[in-house]
Scaffold this motif. Structure first.
Motif, PDB file in Angstrom:
ATOM      1  N   VAL A  97       0.819  -1.177   0.218  1.00  0.00           N
ATOM      2  CA  VAL A  97      -0.016   0.213  -0.140  1.00  0.00           C
ATOM      3  C   VAL A  97       0.777   1.115  -0.114  1.00  0.00           C
ATOM      4  O   VAL A  97       0.322   2.300  -1.004  1.00  0.00           O
ATOM      5  CB  VAL A  97      -1.131  -0.178   1.443  1.00  0.00           C
ATOM      6  N   GLU A  98       1.889   0.796   0.188  1.00  0.00           N
ATOM      7  CA  GLU A  98       3.109   2.478   1.072  1.00  0.00           C
ATOM      8  C   GLU A  98       3.282   2.965  -0.765  1.00  0.00           C
ATOM      9  O   GLU A  98       3.345   3.789  -1.257  1.00  0.00           O
ATOM     10  CB  GLU A  98       4.010   2.019   1.969  1.00  0.00           C
ATOM     11  N   LYS A  99       3.507   2.070  -1.787  1.00  0.00           N
ATOM     12  CA  LYS A  99       4.050   1.440  -2.676  1.00  0.00           C
ATOM     13  C   LYS A  99       3.277   2.573  -3.437  1.00  0.00           C
ATOM     14  O   LYS A  99       3.656   3.533  -4.781  1.00  0.00           O
ATOM     15  CB  LYS A  99       4.800   1.020  -3.366  1.00  0.00           C
ATOM     16  N   GLY A 100       2.359   2.117  -3.562  1.00  0.00           N
ATOM     17  CA  GLY A 100       1.068   2.725  -4.764  1.00  0.00           C
ATOM     18  C   GLY A 100       0.333   3.997  -3.975  1.00  0.00           C
ATOM     19  O   GLY A 100       0.437   4.815  -4.970  1.00  0.00           O
ATOM     20  N   VAL A 101       0.758   4.533  -2.801  1.00  0.00           N
ATOM     21  CA  VAL A 101       0.589   6.009  -2.315  1.00  0.00           C
ATOM     22  C   VAL A 101       1.331   6.425  -3.405  1.00  0.00           C
ATOM     23  O   VAL A 101       0.839   7.708  -3.676  1.00  0.00           O
ATOM     24  CB  VAL A 101       0.286   5.548  -0.088  1.00  0.00           C
ATOM     25  N   GLN A 102       2.723   6.418  -2.743  1.00  0.00           N
ATOM     26  CA  GLN A 102       3.776   7.117  -3.111  1.00  0.00           C
ATOM     27  C   GLN A 102       3.608   7.007  -4.905  1.00  0.00           C
ATOM     28  O   GLN A 102       3.675   8.060  -4.965  1.00  0.00           O
ATOM     29  CB  GLN A 102       5.061   6.148  -3.092  1.00  0.00           C
ATOM     30  N   GLU A 103       3.038   5.697  -5.315  1.00  0.00           N
ATOM     31  CA  GLU A 103       2.963   6.493  -7.131  1.00  0.00           C
ATOM     32  C   GLU A 103       1.665   6.888  -7.221  1.00  0.00           C
ATOM     33  O   GLU A 103       1.605   7.948  -8.173  1.00  0.00           O
ATOM     34  CB  GLU A 103       2.178   4.674  -7.549  1.00  0.00           C
ATOM     35  N   THR A 104       0.807   6.953  -6.744  1.00  0.00           N
ATOM     36  CA  THR A 104      -0.388   8.174  -6.781  1.00  0.00           C
ATOM     37  C   THR A 104      -0.250   9.057  -6.701  1.00  0.00           C
ATOM     38  O   THR A 104      -0.672  10.687  -7.411  1.00  0.00           O
ATOM     39  CB  THR A 104      -1.524   7.896  -5.352  1.00  0.00           C
ATOM     40  N   MET A 105       0.511   9.772  -5.647  1.00  0.00           N
ATOM     41  CA  MET A 105       1.640  11.049  -4.882  1.00  0.00           C
ATOM     42  C   MET A 105       2.450  12.043  -6.288  1.00  0.00           C
ATOM     43  O   MET A 105       2.359  12.163  -6.526  1.00  0.00           O
ATOM     44  CB  MET A 105       2.334  11.233  -4.391  1.00  0.00           C
ATOM     45  N   ARG A 106       3.183  10.477  -6.480  1.00  0.00           N
ATOM     46  CA  ARG A 106       4.097  11.242  -8.722  1.00  0.00           C
ATOM     47  C   ARG A 106       3.690  11.386  -9.521  1.00  0.00           C
ATOM     48  O   ARG A 106       3.844  12.599  -9.972  1.00  0.00           O
ATOM     49  CB  ARG A 106       4.976  10.256  -8.370  1.00  0.00           C
ATOM     50  N   VAL A 107       2.522  10.623  -9.506  1.00  0.00           N
ATOM     51  CA  VAL A 107       1.544  11.249 -10.849  1.00  0.00           C
ATOM     52  C   VAL A 107       0.685  12.572 -11.028  1.00  0.00           C
ATOM     53  O   VAL A 107      -0.164  12.519 -11.820  1.00  0.00           O
ATOM     54  CB  VAL A 107       0.975   9.917 -11.030  1.00  0.00           C
ATOM     55  N   LEU A 108       0.216  12.635  -9.311  1.00  0.00           N
ATOM     56  CA  LEU A 108      -0.819  14.447  -9.631  1.00  0.00           C
ATOM     57  C   LEU A 108       0.097  15.124  -9.203  1.00  0.00           C
ATOM     58  O   LEU A 108       1.026  15.122  -8.936  1.00  0.00           O
ATOM     59  CB  LEU A 108      -1.008  13.979  -7.442  1.00  0.00           C
ATOM     60  N   LYS A 109      -0.642  16.029  -9.365  1.00  0.00           N
ATOM     61  CA  LYS A 109       0.293  17.462  -9.825  1.00  0.00           C
ATOM     62  C   LYS A 109      -0.016  18.218  -8.446  1.00  0.00           C
ATOM     63  O   LYS A 109      -0.792  17.835  -7.466  1.00  0.00           O
ATOM     64  CB  LYS A 109      -0.881  19.100 -10.375  1.00  0.00           C
ATOM     65  N   PRO A 110       0.976  18.695  -7.687  1.00  0.00           N
ATOM     66  CA  PRO A 110       0.884  19.646  -6.469  1.00  0.00           C
ATOM     67  C   PRO A 110       0.029  20.249  -6.301  1.00  0.00           C
ATOM     68  O   PRO A 110      -0.236  20.839  -7.425  1.00  0.00           O
ATOM     69  CB  PRO A 110       2.038  20.576  -6.928  1.00  0.00           C
ATOM     70  N   GLY A 111      -1.021  19.894  -5.153  1.00  0.00           N
ATOM     71  CA  GLY A 111      -2.052  20.830  -4.933  1.00  0.00           C
ATOM     72  C   GLY A 111      -2.927  19.482  -5.677  1.00  0.00           C
ATOM     73  O   GLY A 111      -4.858  19.856  -5.187  1.00  0.00           O
ATOM     74  N   GLY A 112      -2.678  18.629  -6.310  1.00  0.00           N
ATOM     75  CA  GLY A 112      -4.184  17.381  -6.829  1.00  0.00           C
ATOM     76  C   GLY A 112      -4.685  16.869  -5.827  1.00  0.00           C
ATOM     77  O   GLY A 112      -4.487  17.077  -4.540  1.00  0.00           O
ATOM     78  N   THR A 113      -5.842  16.331  -6.042  1.00  0.00           N
ATOM     79  CA  THR A 113      -6.471  15.575  -5.244  1.00  0.00           C
ATOM     80  C   THR A 113      -6.481  14.091  -5.144  1.00  0.00           C
ATOM     81  O   THR A 113      -6.692  13.536  -6.349  1.00  0.00           O
ATOM     82  CB  THR A 113      -7.967  16.205  -5.095  1.00  0.00           C
ATOM     83  N   LEU A 114      -6.729  13.406  -4.713  1.00  0.00           N
ATOM     84  CA  LEU A 114      -6.531  11.835  -4.175  1.00  0.00           C
ATOM     85  C   LEU A 114      -8.048  11.751  -3.803  1.00  0.00           C
ATOM     86  O   LEU A 114      -8.343  11.672  -2.548  1.00  0.00           O
ATOM     87  CB  LEU A 114      -5.243  11.150  -3.706  1.00  0.00           C
TER      88      LEU A 114
END
Length: 210
Positions: free
Chosen positions: A136-153
Motif C-alpha cells: 500500500v505504501e508503494k501504491g500511495v507513493q505512485e499515486t502521489m507522484r502522478v498527481l500535480k502539486p495541490g492535486g486531489t486523491l
C-alpha cells in the motif's frame, strides 16, 4: 483470483465483471459526483486518472461528465487486468462513449506506473481498489507522484463485502489481500482503513478526510 484479475473468456470472469458493474453503479456515481465537485468547473482542462477501472462502470460515468465539459476534461483509466480493459472498452463502445475524452491502458501500480509522467493529473480516484495492492505504501507513493502539486486523491472504499463474501474462509484467501489483516474481528474494517489513511499521511498527503 477472479476479483483481482478476471478472465473474460471464462464464465467465472464474465460473471465477476458483470457483478462489478452492478455493485458499483451507486457508489461509482457518488465518487464521480465527488470528483466533479472537487474540480467544480474551476479547471477548464482537468486531467483525471482512475486507478483500477475494472469493468468500467465508474469510468463510463466519469467519461460522460468529461464529454459534458466540452471534451476539455480528459480521462485516463488503468487496470492490471488485460481482460478488464477489454471488457471496459467494449462497454464504453456499446454505450457510445466519446473516445476523444478517454484512454484505457494496462498498468500495474505494484510494478510502478512507469508509463505515466510525474505531475500529470489534477485528480486521481479509485473505487474498491487499494486493498488489492501488494504494497500500500508503494501504491500511495505512485499515486502521489502522478498527481500535480495541490492535486486531489479520492478513494471510494467498502471492505465489509469482502469480509462478508468469504466469512471464516478469509484467512484461506488472505494472500490475495496482503495489505489487510489476516485476523478478522471487531473493528477490523476500521483498523484496515486507518492503516491506509496513515500510509497517505506518511507519503505526504495532507487534509486526509474520511
Amino acid at each position: 483470483a477472479q476479483l483481482m484479475n478476471p478472465t473474460i473468456d471464462t464464465p467465472q470472469g464474465e460473471r465477476m465483471l458483470q457483478t462489478m458493474s452492478k455493485t458499483n453503479i451507486f457508489s461509482g456515481g457518488q465518487l464521480v459526483a465527488t470528483v466533479n465537485g472537487v474540480l467544480n468547473g474551476s479547471n477548464p482542462n482537468a486531467r483525471i486518472l482512475e486507478i483500477g477501472c475494472g469493468s468500467g462502470q465508474t469510468f463510463k460515468q466519469m467519461a460522460r461528465v468529461c464529454k459534458g465539459r466540452g471534451r476539455d476534461w480528459k480521462l485516463m483509466g488503468i487496470d492490471q487486468s488485460v481482460d478488464s480493459i477489454r471488457f471496459a472498452r467494449s462497454k464504453l463502445e456499446e454505450a457510445g462513449a466519446d473516445a476523444s475524452v478517454y484512454q484505457l491502458q494496462v498498468a500495474d501500480i505494484d510494478h510502478g506506473l512507469w508509463s505515466l509522467q510525474d505531475g500529470s493529473f489534477d485528480v486521481v480516484y479509485h473505487l474498491n481498489c487499494w486493498y488489492f495492492w501488494k504494497d500500500v505504501e508503494k501504491g500511495v507513493q505512485e499515486t502521489m507522484r502522478v498527481l500535480k502539486p495541490g492535486g486531489t486523491l479520492i478513494t471510494g472504499s467498502k471492505l465489509s463485502p469482502i469480509y462478508d463474501l468469504f466469512g471464516p474462509r478469509f484467512p484461506e484467501i488472505s494472500k490475495h489481500f496482503p495489505v489487510l489483516e489476516n485476523k478478522r474481528g471487531p473493528r477490523a474494517e476500521h483498523r484496515d482503513l486507518e492503516a491506509y489513511e496513515e500510509a497517505l499521511e506518511r507519503c505526504g498527503f495532507s487534509s486526509v478526510v474520511s
